[in-house]
Scaffold this active site. Structure first.
Site, PDB file in Angstrom:
ATOM      1  N   GLU A  80       7.874   2.456  12.054  1.00 49.79           N
ATOM      2  CA  GLU A  80       8.909   3.505  12.072  1.00 49.79           C
ATOM      3  C   GLU A  80       8.218   4.837  11.789  1.00 49.79           C
ATOM      4  OE1 GLU A  80      11.828   3.184  13.249  1.00 49.79           O
ATOM      5  OE2 GLU A  80      11.641   1.017  13.444  1.00 49.79           O
ATOM      6  N   LYS A 108       0.881  -1.180   0.000  1.00 51.01           N
ATOM      7  CA  LYS A 108       0.000   0.000   0.000  1.00 51.01           C
ATOM      8  C   LYS A 108       0.914   1.224   0.000  1.00 51.01           C
ATOM      9  CE  LYS A 108      -2.082   3.056   1.692  1.00 51.01           C
ATOM     10  NZ  LYS A 108      -1.854   4.404   1.152  1.00 51.01           N
ATOM     11  N   GLU A 155       7.449  17.962  14.895  1.00 52.33           N
ATOM     12  CA  GLU A 155       8.033  17.673  13.583  1.00 52.33           C
ATOM     13  C   GLU A 155       7.444  18.651  12.568  1.00 52.33           C
ATOM     14  OE1 GLU A 155       6.880  13.961  11.523  1.00 52.33           O
ATOM     15  OE2 GLU A 155       9.015  13.658  11.127  1.00 52.33           O
ATOM     16  N   CYS A 178      12.633  11.883   7.473  1.00 49.13           N
ATOM     17  CA  CYS A 178      12.352  11.587   8.894  1.00 49.13           C
ATOM     18  C   CYS A 178      13.579  11.895   9.739  1.00 49.13           C
ATOM     19  CB  CYS A 178      11.941  10.135   9.055  1.00 49.13           C
ATOM     20  SG  CYS A 178      13.106   8.990   8.313  1.00 49.13           S
TER      21      CYS A 178
HETATM   22  P1  NAD Z   1       1.217   9.111   7.008  1.00 48.25           P
HETATM   23  O1  NAD Z   1       1.211   8.486   8.349  1.00 48.25           O
HETATM   24  O2  NAD Z   1       0.203  10.126   6.696  1.00 48.25           O
HETATM   25  O3  NAD Z   1       1.034   7.982   5.883  1.00 48.25           O
HETATM   26  C1  NAD Z   1       1.909   6.887   5.793  1.00 48.25           C
HETATM   27  C2  NAD Z   1       1.173   5.748   5.106  1.00 48.25           C
HETATM   28  O4  NAD Z   1       0.124   5.316   5.965  1.00 48.25           O
HETATM   29  C3  NAD Z   1       0.523   6.150   3.778  1.00 48.25           C
HETATM   30  O5  NAD Z   1       0.628   5.071   2.866  1.00 48.25           O
HETATM   31  C4  NAD Z   1      -0.919   6.350   4.178  1.00 48.25           C
HETATM   32  O6  NAD Z   1      -1.839   6.153   3.130  1.00 48.25           O
HETATM   33  C5  NAD Z   1      -1.083   5.270   5.230  1.00 48.25           C
HETATM   34  N1  NAD Z   1      -2.201   5.484   6.146  1.00 48.25           N
HETATM   35  C6  NAD Z   1      -2.765   6.669   6.515  1.00 48.25           C
HETATM   36  N2  NAD Z   1      -3.798   6.440   7.343  1.00 48.25           N
HETATM   37  C7  NAD Z   1      -3.887   5.090   7.504  1.00 48.25           C
HETATM   38  C8  NAD Z   1      -4.750   4.234   8.230  1.00 48.25           C
HETATM   39  N3  NAD Z   1      -5.759   4.724   8.949  1.00 48.25           N
HETATM   40  N4  NAD Z   1      -4.553   2.896   8.167  1.00 48.25           N
HETATM   41  C9  NAD Z   1      -3.545   2.395   7.434  1.00 48.25           C
HETATM   42  N5  NAD Z   1      -2.697   3.158   6.708  1.00 48.25           N
HETATM   43  C10 NAD Z   1      -2.859   4.486   6.742  1.00 48.25           C
HETATM   44  O7  NAD Z   1       2.703   9.649   6.779  1.00 48.25           O
HETATM   45  P2  NAD Z   1       3.254  10.454   5.512  1.00 48.25           P
HETATM   46  O8  NAD Z   1       2.743  11.852   5.562  1.00 48.25           O
HETATM   47  O9  NAD Z   1       3.050   9.648   4.273  1.00 48.25           O
HETATM   48  O10 NAD Z   1       4.837  10.461   5.810  1.00 48.25           O
HETATM   49  C11 NAD Z   1       5.475  11.410   6.610  1.00 48.25           C
HETATM   50  C12 NAD Z   1       5.759  10.840   7.980  1.00 48.25           C
HETATM   51  O11 NAD Z   1       6.514   9.653   7.852  1.00 48.25           O
HETATM   52  C13 NAD Z   1       6.604  11.770   8.835  1.00 48.25           C
HETATM   53  O12 NAD Z   1       6.132  11.756  10.161  1.00 48.25           O
HETATM   54  C14 NAD Z   1       7.996  11.129   8.761  1.00 48.25           C
HETATM   55  O13 NAD Z   1       8.841  11.432   9.841  1.00 48.25           O
HETATM   56  C15 NAD Z   1       7.640   9.693   8.720  1.00 48.25           C
HETATM   57  N6  NAD Z   1       8.745   8.908   8.185  1.00 48.25           N
HETATM   58  C16 NAD Z   1       9.439   8.109   9.042  1.00 48.25           C
HETATM   59  C17 NAD Z   1      10.510   7.377   8.571  1.00 48.25           C
HETATM   60  C18 NAD Z   1      11.275   6.454   9.484  1.00 48.25           C
HETATM   61  O14 NAD Z   1      11.944   5.567   8.993  1.00 48.25           O
HETATM   62  N7  NAD Z   1      11.204   6.651  10.792  1.00 48.25           N
HETATM   63  C19 NAD Z   1      10.880   7.470   7.225  1.00 48.25           C
HETATM   64  C20 NAD Z   1      10.149   8.300   6.385  1.00 48.25           C
HETATM   65  C21 NAD Z   1       9.070   9.013   6.868  1.00 48.25           C
END
Ligand code: NAD
Length: 480
Positions: free
Chosen positions: A246, A172, A380, A280
């Site tokens: 993560e 996904k 963040e 991140c």
């Molecule tokens: P997000 O949490 O909005 O979305 C991440 C994924 O989760 C997407 O595919 C989204 O469609 C899905 N998602 C959203 N709601 C969901 C639900 N209810 N059930 C299941 N899946 C769902 O995050 P984003 O905006 O895509 O990414 C940015 C965030 O990711 C920042 O907080 C960043 O720090 C973090 N990040 C962390 C790392 C790491 O390795 N720690 C790496 C990259 C990004």
């Protein structure tokens, strides 16, 4: 404009209800990337059933066969990295150089885990009267939910090890970078992953996430994204699924009094402005000890002024736009909050992106003398905004660094290696850097945060250890 589809049970198909969403270039809203299925619970259920039914062919293919397929996928990526990178830049906004590096890194991930296919092994134990050994088996159906900021290196470091040991995978991707996710699945299929072993589901997490996460056939969920989404998945998943979450970061860089201020400024700026601050592991706070403060600020400002903001397809551009309108509004909103708190901006980069129309551009921002309790020092931001803070001592700097809820990456700039080793012990972060930026990690070293940055079950990309997440261990007692 191309209408793209999900991949379920060996066929490219639209969402069951026919709903779609469109993705456009964040640097240029007139550039339409494509239309994608807006999947819902019904599509999720189909994908789970299909992969549960179809994964056996891959599980029984043999480790060497799986290794060769993953290597072939890496070859394909390397051949096409140029074209793939252009699509990634158009879709997500990062510079063409970053996009090319990311696709190449993904080929390297495939090669790394291709090797793990034949290296992942059990152990034997000295027990009288029996041959006792462990065997590793695939966990079954693995669900990979990924963010947009690294839309191919993160999926590849999850899906490659999952496939290497014979799991079926439901992927996904983020709705912000659907095309890059689709390309990865196309390449895996072309390389020889059986059609039944993988499903691609496009759409908003809120629409299909719950159906996926709560499905009993899904045995392991590997998620990277924001802390609130990770918490939701944790609550929904229940006790009998394997979970790797993560999440976000609020990463500090500490500069000690013995540091070269120019080098320190370069390290801070690289960490803060690379990938438009949308990593991140981006440096969000710089905490300077002692008298170097003004010099370090001066160097960060110099670096910020040298950033060339614009459409990432232009090879001279060093910083692309933010990925979405939501991000754009959020980052500018945080800048307004900082101004509202009376904070000083030592550099307030132009937000117009070199005149590109309709792009989500934000120039680099350098806030100075930011107090610990400012929202900007705690939350963040995920944009090209860095907060500089003063500290009286190493101890005070570490206290400030640790005063946030996240614990992903942290760095220190110093010539004093004894202090650097103290820092590795004292700092609350899963990744500790000495004399380099918080962002940027090795291919095969353990990756993951602590505190709100991770649920701390299994590290990612940890060589042999990472395979623990994707395998079940059975202990076998064999007596004659
Ligand atoms: P997000 O949490 O909005 O979305 C991440 C994924 O989760 C997407 O595919 C989204 O469609 C899905 N998602 C959203 N709601 C969901 C639900 N209810 N059930 C299941 N899946 C769902 O995050 P984003 O905006 O895509 O990414 C940015 C965030 O990711 C920042 O907080 C960043 O720090 C973090 N990040 C962390 C790392 C790491 O390795 N720690 C790496 C990259 C990004």
């Amino acid at each position: 404009m191309t209408a793209h589809q999900n991949f379920i049970a060996g066929a490219w198909i639209p969402a069951a209800q026919g709903a779609t969403f469109e993705r456009r270039n964040p640097a240029d809203q007139s550039d339409r990337i494509g239309v994608f299925p807006a999947s819902a619970a019904e599509d999720a259920a189909r994908a789970v059933t299909a992969v549960e039914a179809g994964r056996q062919e891959w599980a029984t293919a043999g480790a060497e066969a799986r290794m060769r397929v993953l290597e072939r996928a890496a070859d394909i990526i390397e051949e096409r990295a140029g074209d793939l990178a252009v699509e990634l830049t158009r879709e997500e906004g990062k510079t063409i150089a970053s996009a090319t590096t990311e696709w190449r890194r993904s080929a390297a991930n495939l090669r790394l885990y291709a090797g793990e296919a034949v290296r992942t092994r059990g152990e034997t134990f000295p027990v009288d009267g029996s041959l006792v050994h462990t065997r590793r088996e695939p966990v079954g159906v693995v669900l990979a939910i990924t963010p947009w900021n690294f839309p191919i290196s993160i999926p590849s470091r999850k899906i490659s090890p999952a496939l290497a040991v014979g799991n079926g995978v439901i992927f996904k991707p983020s709705e912000v970078a659907p095309l890059t996710g689709q390309r990865f699945v196309e390449i895996l299929l072309e390389a020889g992953v059986p059609a039944g072993a993988i499903a691609l589901l496009q759409g908003r997490g809120a629409d299909l996430g719950e159906a996926l996460v709560t499905s009993p056939e899904v045995k392991a969920i590997t998620f990277t994204g924001s802390y609130p989404t990770g918490c939701l998945i944790h609550r929904l998943a229940g006790p009998d699924k394997r979970l790797q979450l993560e999440m976000g970061g609020k990463n500090p860089c500490i500069v000690l009094g013995d540091a070269d201020p120019v080098r320190a400024g370069e390290i801070i700026a690289r960490g803060a402005f690379a990938l438009t601050g949308q990593a991140c592991t981006a440096t969000s706070r710089a905490i300077v000890v002692g008298d170097l403060y003004d010099e370090v600020v001066g160097e960060v400002v110099k670096q910020a002024a040298a950033v060339r903001l614009g459409n990432g397809l232009d090879p001279d551009v060093t910083m692309g736009p933010l990925a979405t309108k939501t991000q754009h509004e959020k980052v500018l909103g945080m800048v307004d909050i900082g101004k509202g708190e009376g904070l000083t901006l030592a550099f307030d980069g132009d937000d117009t992106g070199g005149g590109e129309p309709g792009g989500f551009f934000v120039g680099p921002k350098v806030f100075v003398d930011v107090p610990d309790d400012s929202l900007l020092a705690q939350e963040e931001i995920f944009g090209p905004v860095v907060c500089l803070q003063r500290a009286e001592s190493y101890e005070a700097a570490v206290e400030t660094a640790n005063s946030v809820e996240y614990g992903l990456a942290a760095s220190i700039v110093t010539k004093d290696f004894a202090r650097a080793l103290d820092f590795a012990k004292d700092i609350e972060a899963g990744i500790v850097k000495v004399n380099s930026a918080t962002g940027g990690v090795a291919l095969s070293a353990p990756f993951g945060g602590i505190k709100h940055s991770s649920n701390q079950t299994y590290k990612e990309q940890a060589g042999h250890g990472v395979m623990d997440f994707y395998t079940t261990v059975k202990t076998v007692y064999l007596a004659s």
